[in-house]
Design an enzyme around this catalytic site. Structure first.
Site, PDB file in Angstrom:
ATOM      1  N   ARG A  90     -93.288 -14.263  52.648  1.00 26.62           N
ATOM      2  CA  ARG A  90     -93.234 -15.478  51.835  1.00 26.62           C
ATOM      3  C   ARG A  90     -93.398 -16.719  52.706  1.00 26.62           C
ATOM      4  O   ARG A  90     -94.092 -17.671  52.325  1.00 26.62           O
ATOM      5  CB  ARG A  90     -91.908 -15.547  51.076  1.00 26.62           C
ATOM      6  CG  ARG A  90     -91.742 -16.831  50.285  1.00 26.62           C
ATOM      7  CD  ARG A  90     -90.416 -16.890  49.561  1.00 26.62           C
ATOM      8  NE  ARG A  90     -90.279 -18.140  48.821  1.00 26.62           N
ATOM      9  CZ  ARG A  90     -89.257 -18.425  48.026  1.00 26.62           C
ATOM     10  NH1 ARG A  90     -88.282 -17.548  47.867  1.00 26.62           N
ATOM     11  NH2 ARG A  90     -89.207 -19.584  47.392  1.00 26.62           N
ATOM     12  N   ASN A 144     -92.910 -11.458  41.011  1.00 26.43           N
ATOM     13  CA  ASN A 144     -94.003 -12.424  40.983  1.00 26.43           C
ATOM     14  C   ASN A 144     -95.224 -11.922  41.738  1.00 26.43           C
ATOM     15  O   ASN A 144     -95.088 -11.113  42.664  1.00 26.43           O
ATOM     16  CB  ASN A 144     -93.530 -13.742  41.611  1.00 26.43           C
ATOM     17  CG  ASN A 144     -92.695 -14.554  40.647  1.00 26.43           C
ATOM     18  OD1 ASN A 144     -93.015 -14.643  39.465  1.00 26.43           O
ATOM     19  ND2 ASN A 144     -91.623 -15.151  41.139  1.00 26.43           N
ATOM     20  N   CYS A 164     -89.648 -14.066  32.966  1.00 27.41           N
ATOM     21  CA  CYS A 164     -89.464 -15.204  33.867  1.00 27.41           C
ATOM     22  C   CYS A 164     -88.256 -15.985  33.372  1.00 27.41           C
ATOM     23  O   CYS A 164     -87.926 -15.961  32.185  1.00 27.41           O
ATOM     24  CB  CYS A 164     -90.713 -16.075  33.865  1.00 27.41           C
ATOM     25  SG  CYS A 164     -90.633 -17.513  34.964  1.00 27.41           S
ATOM     26  N   HIS A 194     -95.667 -19.400  34.966  1.00 27.22           N
ATOM     27  CA  HIS A 194     -95.642 -20.530  35.901  1.00 27.22           C
ATOM     28  C   HIS A 194     -96.738 -21.555  35.610  1.00 27.22           C
ATOM     29  O   HIS A 194     -97.128 -22.320  36.476  1.00 27.22           O
ATOM     30  CB  HIS A 194     -95.723 -20.043  37.351  1.00 27.22           C
ATOM     31  CG  HIS A 194     -94.467 -19.362  37.811  1.00 27.22           C
ATOM     32  ND1 HIS A 194     -94.278 -18.919  39.100  1.00 27.22           N
ATOM     33  CD2 HIS A 194     -93.332 -19.040  37.136  1.00 27.22           C
ATOM     34  CE1 HIS A 194     -93.086 -18.362  39.204  1.00 27.22           C
ATOM     35  NE2 HIS A 194     -92.497 -18.414  38.014  1.00 27.22           N
ATOM     36  N   TYR A 244     -93.572 -26.062  37.732  1.00 23.28           N
ATOM     37  CA  TYR A 244     -94.694 -25.534  38.508  1.00 23.28           C
ATOM     38  C   TYR A 244     -95.971 -26.344  38.281  1.00 23.28           C
ATOM     39  O   TYR A 244     -96.908 -26.269  39.074  1.00 23.28           O
ATOM     40  CB  TYR A 244     -94.947 -24.061  38.164  1.00 23.28           C
ATOM     41  CG  TYR A 244     -93.915 -23.128  38.741  1.00 23.28           C
ATOM     42  CD1 TYR A 244     -94.032 -22.652  40.044  1.00 23.28           C
ATOM     43  CD2 TYR A 244     -92.816 -22.722  37.997  1.00 23.28           C
ATOM     44  CE1 TYR A 244     -93.088 -21.798  40.592  1.00 23.28           C
ATOM     45  CE2 TYR A 244     -91.859 -21.868  38.533  1.00 23.28           C
ATOM     46  CZ  TYR A 244     -92.000 -21.414  39.831  1.00 23.28           C
ATOM     47  OH  TYR A 244     -91.056 -20.579  40.361  1.00 23.28           O
TER      48      TYR A 244
END
Length: 421
Positions: A90, A144, A164, A194, A244
């Site tokens: 990440r 995700n 989500c 998102h 987002y």
């Protein structure tokens, strides 16, 4: 009832356990299996999970295992909350795109594509192993990028629904502002995972009074601050975009900000170290306050609601989920995965009708869906050209020079996770 959580060693898991314990009448779990290859984390998380159940008087049994096949055997539902490559991957997703002047984020842009490429093959392998021994199990995906992962699962014929926590977060926030219970708040939530907008906030149900104009008039400053967007923009739109959307509406500003501070992954990694130390304390028998800063707020309540509806033990009839479009948004193919209100029961999720969308929203949804088509193709079939095409199609990239450079960086940083590289 037996549930399995793949990625059960996540520091998220005590949030999920707390929800299972509090809402045990809605979802009467007899056995909960936490599955994770990281045995050291699993031991810490599993110990706290058992103490939370014991404190709240939950009679269910909690089992921990690193054996996926044993863990998912005979499960009624399997929850997926894994992170391939961990926080280290990440951190890369959030940093190397910045070198090209593009947003570094784990679910959108080049970083989001990298995560999809790492994740889709692993999730499909897990799902196939579930299906071999347990074909009737529901798969609930919280991994995700949820939209792309859920589409991969559905296209492969799995019984899957994506989840989500953005919508339930807005529901709880608006309920507080309106001084009503969350169950009274119904969202006209439309878009992709998102990439969503709250087009209306209704009291009492899908056909209730739309109080969004009142919310914006009386609480617009607080809502805009939470979104980190100017109040004038929110007022001009007249809707509430997901936070987002800031990556799209203020891309260059976000890139400048990200270049001046540690990545979110670095912050989370430090937080996880502290959380795991807490989880090892035998006196701790509730989720610590620090967990709220980790992310995933209200995830447990959304997961309980969805699982209980799919398994016929209760649950709210209408929920926000990720599922096939099936004509709901007429400008998208039927097999696109959208995030909208849907009626959920033992047969799965059926999207509710939505009003015709303004081109301001429909255009971006269509654009990102086209990117997701290419991203899934790259995840399933591999190849530098497919990665390049997906990056070129993404509205946050879209330039030949950037797509070329980002393709090389993505492959270099993820080679160990890409079988074809």
């Amino acid at each position: 009832m037996k549930l399995a959580v793949v990625g059960g060693g996540s520091t998220y898991t005590p949030e999920l356990i707390d929800g299972f314990a509090r809402l045990r009448d809605t979802l009467p779990i007899e056995e909960l299996v936490l599955v994770d290859p990281a045995a050291d984390r699993l031991e810490l998380v599993g110990g706290l999970a058992r103490r939370i159940f014991a404190k709240q008087g939950h009679p269910g049994r909690i089992v921990t295992t690193s054996d996926l096949d044993a863990g998912v055997a005979d499960a009624d539902a399997v929850l997926l909350q894994l992170r391939v490559g961990g926080q280290a991957a990440r951190n890369q997703d959030e940093t190397w795109p910045l070198e090209c002047g593009c947003v570094g984020q784990e679910t959108t842009g080049a970083g989001g594509l990298a995560k999809a490429l790492r994740t889709v093959p692993v999730v499909l392998d897990i799902a196939e192993r579930v299906r071999r021994t347990n074909p009737d199990a529901w798969i609930i995906d919280f991994t995700n990028p949820v939209g792309i992962v859920t589409r991969a699962l559905l296209q492969a014929g799995h019984k899957a629904v994506g989840l989500c926590n953005v919508a339930i977060g807005f529901q709880r926030k608006f309920a507080r502002l309106l001084d009503v219970t969350p169950g009274e708040v119904h969202l006209d939530h439309v878009g992709l995972n998102h990439l969503t907008w709250e087009l209306g906030v209704r009291l009492g149900g899908p056909d209730g009074e739309n109080v969004l104009p009142k919310l914006l008039a009386e609480h617009g400053d607080a809502i805009a601050d939470d979104l980190r967007m100017p109040r004038a923009i929110v007022d001009r739109l007249g809707v509430v975009p997901s936070y987002y959307l800031r990556y799209f509406y203020a891309h260059d500003e976000v890139v400048r900000e990200l270049g001046t501070k540690p990545s979110r992954a670095a912050e989370v990694a430090a937080m996880e170290k502290e959380l795991l130390a807490m989880y090892g304390d035998p006196a701790l028998d509730e989720k610590p306050a620090l967990l709220a800063k980790r992310g995933g707020a209200f995830y447990s309540e959304a997961a309980v609601d969805l699982a209980s509806s799919l398994l016929g033990s209760g649950g709210t009839p209408v929920q926000v989920v990720n599922t096939y479009n099936r004509g709901t948004l007429p400008f998208l193919p039927d097999d696109a995965v959208i995030e909208v209100q849907a009626r959920v029961d033992g047969t799965g999720a059926t999207p509710l009708a939505v009003p015709e969308l303004d081109p301001l929203y429909a255009g971006l949804i269509a654009h990102v869906t086209a990117y997701e088509d290419l991203a899934l193709e790259a995840a399933l079939r591999g190849g530098r050209d497919r990665v390049f095409e997906a990056l070129l199609a993404h509205p946050l990239i879209g330039q030949f020079e950037y797509a070329e450079a980002l393709t090389d960086k993505l492959i270099a940083h993820n080679r160990e996770h890409l079988a074809w590289a």
